[in-house]
Write a protein that holds these residues in place. Sequence first.
Motif, PDB file in Angstrom:
ATOM      1  N   GLY A  69       2.306   6.895   1.836  1.00  0.00           N
ATOM      2  CA  GLY A  69       1.511   6.677   0.730  1.00  0.00           C
ATOM      3  C   GLY A  69       0.384   7.667   0.563  1.00  0.00           C
ATOM      4  N   VAL A  73       9.355   4.713   0.503  1.00  0.00           N
ATOM      5  CA  VAL A  73       9.855   4.668   1.934  1.00  0.00           C
ATOM      6  C   VAL A  73      10.644   3.136   2.052  1.00  0.00           C
ATOM      7  N   THR A 130     -17.761   1.252  -8.819  1.00  0.00           N
ATOM      8  CA  THR A 130     -17.787   1.001  -7.450  1.00  0.00           C
ATOM      9  C   THR A 130     -18.811   0.155  -7.021  1.00  0.00           C
ATOM     10  N   ASN A 131     -18.505  -0.512  -6.051  1.00  0.00           N
ATOM     11  CA  ASN A 131     -19.327  -1.596  -5.592  1.00  0.00           C
ATOM     12  C   ASN A 131     -20.185  -0.925  -4.396  1.00  0.00           C
ATOM     13  N   HIS A 147       1.218  -1.090  -8.430  1.00  0.00           N
ATOM     14  CA  HIS A 147       0.546  -1.021  -7.120  1.00  0.00           C
ATOM     15  C   HIS A 147      -1.001  -1.342  -7.370  1.00  0.00           C
ATOM     16  N   ALA A 195      -6.234   6.791  -0.670  1.00  0.00           N
ATOM     17  CA  ALA A 195      -7.120   7.557  -0.114  1.00  0.00           C
ATOM     18  C   ALA A 195      -6.846   7.932   1.428  1.00  0.00           C
ATOM     19  N   ALA A 196      -6.334   6.696   1.983  1.00  0.00           N
ATOM     20  CA  ALA A 196      -6.079   6.769   3.342  1.00  0.00           C
ATOM     21  C   ALA A 196      -5.116   7.748   3.586  1.00  0.00           C
ATOM     22  N   PHE A 240      -3.981  -4.123  -1.355  1.00  0.00           N
ATOM     23  CA  PHE A 240      -4.488  -4.637  -2.620  1.00  0.00           C
ATOM     24  C   PHE A 240      -3.430  -4.561  -3.727  1.00  0.00           C
ATOM     25  N   THR A 268      -4.822   2.716  -5.483  1.00  0.00           N
ATOM     26  CA  THR A 268      -5.723   1.798  -6.028  1.00  0.00           C
ATOM     27  C   THR A 268      -6.365   2.316  -7.268  1.00  0.00           C
ATOM     28  N   TRP A 269      -6.828   3.767  -7.226  1.00  0.00           N
ATOM     29  CA  TRP A 269      -7.673   4.332  -8.220  1.00  0.00           C
ATOM     30  C   TRP A 269      -7.200   4.871  -9.271  1.00  0.00           C
ATOM     31  N   GLU A 282       5.106   9.334  -1.333  1.00  0.00           N
ATOM     32  CA  GLU A 282       4.362   8.322  -2.402  1.00  0.00           C
ATOM     33  C   GLU A 282       5.284   7.896  -3.672  1.00  0.00           C
ATOM     34  N   LEU A 283       5.378   6.608  -3.462  1.00  0.00           N
ATOM     35  CA  LEU A 283       6.350   5.956  -4.655  1.00  0.00           C
ATOM     36  C   LEU A 283       6.070   5.830  -5.843  1.00  0.00           C
TER      37      LEU A 283
END
Length: 438
Positions: free
Chosen positions: A13, A123, A73-74, A64, A16-17, A168, A47-48, A39-40
């Motif tokens: 992936g 993957v 953003t929160n 995704h 961000a992570a 998510f 998310t972004w 990365e698929l």
Amino acid sequence: MSGLGKLRVAVIGAGAAGLCAARHLLSRRDTFATPVVYELTKNIGGTWVYEERVGCYDNGLPIHSSMYRDLRTNIPKEVMSFPDFPFAKHLPSFVHHTEVRKYLEQYCDHFRLWDHIQFGTSVASVTPVDVKGGWNGLAWDVTSNNGVDHSKSTTERFDAVMVCNGHFYDPYIPAIPGLEKFKGMLMHSHDYRSAEPLAGKSVVLLGAGLSGLDIAMELSSVDAQVILSHGQRPLTCPLPPGVQQAPPVTSVLEDGTLEFKNGERAKPEVFLFCTGYNFTFPFLDKKVGVKVQEHLVWPLYKFLIPPAYPSLFIVGICRAICPFPHFHVQSQFVLSVLDGSFRLPSREEMEKDIELDIAARRARGIATRHILKLDSEQWAYNDELAHLGGFKPLPRYWSNLYESNKVFRARDMLNYKTYNYTVLDNMEWKVHDLHGQQ
Ligand code: FAD
């Protein structure tokens, strides 16, 4: 190990992570070979990456991202960023999602990550293999698919795997008796993009988490009549016009009417689930033994490492956290495990640690499904990992500013995103509204 004795790490992936994992692996060329990031999709950011479409990509894989068009953003940018890479100075504290995507692209530029990402590659399986001389006697075969119709399959061997596939994207819909009888429009926030299609409609929105509240505000702005149904204590802050609260929906009656826990009823045009997501690791070999039960992923030492396979790392599964700094801390901890600067306890000790930790949380009244919600405990968790791994903890103001934003949000959900923050030094910060008032 690779020919040169450096550890080969696969990262699943490029959200961000995964980017954060790659950034730290690349900073340690002495110990680690250049990572392979799978990365698929065709983009970084997970998310972004806003997708107008709902459903599937052209290749048939499910969309995704759960991003909606107008999301800001929160978490203020001052503490949302990776600690070693601030957002651009000119931006307000609460930025539009497009700025976060740009920020992540700049992170890739700055840390030269692009060349290590295999785009359009999903993957399909991650399998442990016993290997003499491997890290802890173990290696991992990672099989991925790419090509236009994802029919080209390749298997590569690694010393370790960092799983950063996000959580998510697979909508969770609670079992509500009679749900199939609902006659209106049923949707999950994963497929919500903008308020206009629901303008003027009656909506029961289930779930008052961050997305639920945000979407309720968007719906209010297009004159939808919203019943915000949730199981928390009633919100006491001012709500947007046209939004009222109700307890959870407990059943759907024969004629499609929704019944709430207090016996009241409603027959809305739209039933919108803002009820969160399932964890899924479809590629992970069953024998690794990582299970998902009631939104708890376990057994994982420090919410990261399956004790029986300690060269696998599931990054970013904790909830109610400040994500980017959390990834930054977890990634450095993973490196400290792999390079031996933190010696992991034995398998039995890690299993015992997990058991005691879960039991202690349950004893404090935390339901299984909330165990991964670290909330304010995230700061002690981050500090503990930094201490064990021997790296720099987050600056002191981080937790305080983040927690204050939570208080402002709870008090004034309608306006908290108009605030701006200024960090003064490692300890201090100040907040002012758009008119410069402190
Ligand atoms: P993701 O961003 O989901 O990235 C995972 C990546 O893995 C994706 O690119 C995906 O394509 C890839 N992938 C998945 N499976 C495979 C596979 N089998 N093979 C190859 N690649 C794969 N956080 C904040 O800090 N501030 C906010 O304001 C905020 N708002 C949010 C609003 C919404 C609506 C949502 C859904 C989340 C929000 N978050 C926010 C949380 C956000 O998800 C995290 O900040 C962070 O982006 C998560 O990153 P990740 O890398 O863990 O997951």
